[in-house]
Design an enzyme around this catalytic site. Structure first.
Site, PDB file in Angstrom:
ATOM      1  N   GLU A 133       0.817  -1.212   0.000  1.00 23.61           N
ATOM      2  CA  GLU A 133       0.000   0.000   0.000  1.00 23.61           C
ATOM      3  C   GLU A 133       0.853   1.266   0.000  1.00 23.61           C
ATOM      4  OE1 GLU A 133      -3.025   0.292  -0.609  1.00 23.61           O
ATOM      5  OE2 GLU A 133      -3.706  -1.768  -0.415  1.00 23.61           O
ATOM      6  N   CYS A 153     -19.182  -2.853 -15.838  1.00 24.66           N
ATOM      7  CA  CYS A 153     -19.218  -2.517 -14.413  1.00 24.66           C
ATOM      8  C   CYS A 153     -20.283  -3.318 -13.676  1.00 24.66           C
ATOM      9  CB  CYS A 153     -19.487  -1.019 -14.241  1.00 24.66           C
ATOM     10  SG  CYS A 153     -19.553  -0.504 -12.512  1.00 24.66           S
ATOM     11  N   TYR A 197      -6.340   6.017   5.073  1.00 25.96           N
ATOM     12  CA  TYR A 197      -6.505   5.034   4.006  1.00 25.96           C
ATOM     13  C   TYR A 197      -5.650   3.788   4.256  1.00 25.96           C
ATOM     14  CZ  TYR A 197      -5.483   2.413  -0.126  1.00 25.96           C
ATOM     15  OH  TYR A 197      -5.280   1.369  -0.993  1.00 25.96           O
ATOM     16  N   ASP A 220      -9.198   5.574  -1.092  1.00 30.22           N
ATOM     17  CA  ASP A 220      -8.111   6.160  -1.870  1.00 30.22           C
ATOM     18  C   ASP A 220      -8.694   6.888  -3.078  1.00 30.22           C
ATOM     19  OD1 ASP A 220      -8.906   4.123  -3.567  1.00 30.22           O
ATOM     20  OD2 ASP A 220      -6.888   3.312  -3.870  1.00 30.22           O
TER      21      ASP A 220
END
Length: 351
Positions: A35, A201, A118, A136
């Site tokens: 990350e 999507c 985050y 994020d």
């Protein structure tokens, strides 16, 4: 409707998620390292860096004890070197306070150097199954398009509102998958700077921007302030075997990294030779090198360069200058990508 949307998202993620070297390892350290690396850096670019980093520094104690030179060399090319320095400070803290492990608490994770909301949310949810959101840039884009939210995504108030909204719908039993699904959706389907793949999507039926044909209007982001432009001249000073490099100051831009000697402004050939002579070096040959540009977050360097061959690099007036063989820089000295256009001349003869 919320449960229906969450179910569709999770099903899509489990069927389509990318295979990544840090994913599905049930290792909080891997999640943390990945990350941090992924901040400001694309996934494909991070993969080899992650593998090399984990091979050399497999756990938190190893990171805490790593020599700075080696640490910066492992990070070379990723940029934003404060990230890895903060990681080492956090690793030292965890070695002293948490037995060399990432704490299993969102608030304790937040107390570590370099870990914001985050990253703490990502570690807590993915590694420890704690139902907290991880918001994020990808998640901000997905949510603002789904809801047609026209607030500036750089405002902390919007991020807090989205965190609160996601906190209400995050599944208690699969928070890590949910957060990764939201990130993945933004990375591969609801993409930035182009046409989102709306027909692929999994939550298209719930998206207001798709319904109204306004996906190109979201997210809303205030214009950035213009960058400060700085002209610099970079010098590749060699005696045939070795090249001059020097360490930058411990504070400020590119702190503590190595660089090729450089001067403010665009120097003429005569001025570049005068600078070399001021170092008590004896120039034998000078060649103009191509111009280059490097963009930092708030500064833009516009560079020109010269290759200067000198009689010897035995001594110089600047004690911080080192004379290294070309192969040494590949192994020992972290030279930031800002100098990438000129570093290559350390590794090949220029005719």
């Amino acid at each position: 409707m919320r449960e229906e949307m969450t179910g569709a998202l999770l099903a899509w993620y489990r069927a389509n998620k990318r295979i990544l070297p840090w994913r599905d390892k049930n290792n909080a350290y891997y999640t943390w390292v990945s990350e941090i690396m992924l901040q400001q850096t694309r996934v494909e670019a991070v993969k080899p860096y992650f593998t090399r980093f984990i091979t050399e520094l497999p756990d938190i104690p190893a990171l805490a004890e790593c020599r700075e030179e080696k640490l910066l060399k492992l990070w070379e090319g990723l940029g934003y070197y404060s990230r890895v320095r903060n990681m080492q400070q956090a690793a030292i803290q965890m070695t002293e306070e948490y037995n060399g492990k990432l704490p299993e608490s969102f608030s304790q994770l937040l107390s570590l150097k370099g870990i914001g909301r985050y990253t703490a949310g990502a570690i807590a949810s993915i590694a420890y199954g704690i139902p907290v959101p991880a918001v994020d840039g990808n998640v901000l884009r997905v949510v603002t398009r789904i809801t047609e939210n026209s607030e500036d995504i750089m405002k902390p108030s919007l991020r807090k509102k989205i965190e609160a909204d996601l906190q209400e719908i995050i599944p208690q039993d699969h928070p890590g998958d949910f957060n990764q699904a939201m990130m993945e959706l933004g990375a591969v389907i609801c993409v930035p700077n182009g046409q989102p793949k709306c027909e692929e999507c999994p939550v298209k039926d719930f998206c207001q921007a798709r319904l109204h044909g306004t996906t190109d209007k979201y997210p809303v982001k205030a214009p950035k302030k213009s960058r400060t432009v700085e002209n610099r001249t970079v010098l590749v000073i060699q005696d045939g075997e070795r090249t001059a490099i020097r360490k930058r100051p411990s504070k400020g831009l590119l702190a503590g990294l190595y660089e090729l000697p450089n001067r403010p402004g665009h120097l003429s050939r005569e001025e570049a030779l005068e600078y070399a002579e001021s170092l008590e070096l004896e120039p034998l040959y000078i060649q103009k090198l191509p111009e280059a540009k490097h963009i930092f977050s708030h500064i833009e360097w516009r560079m020109t360069g010269y290759l200067i061959r000198v009689a010897s690099l035995e001594r110089t007036r600047e004690p911080e200058i080192l004379f290294v063989e070309k192969k040494e820089t590949d192994k020992e000295y972290a030279i930031p990508s800002a100098f990438g256009a000129y570093v290559k001349y350390m590794k090949e003869e220029v005719v």
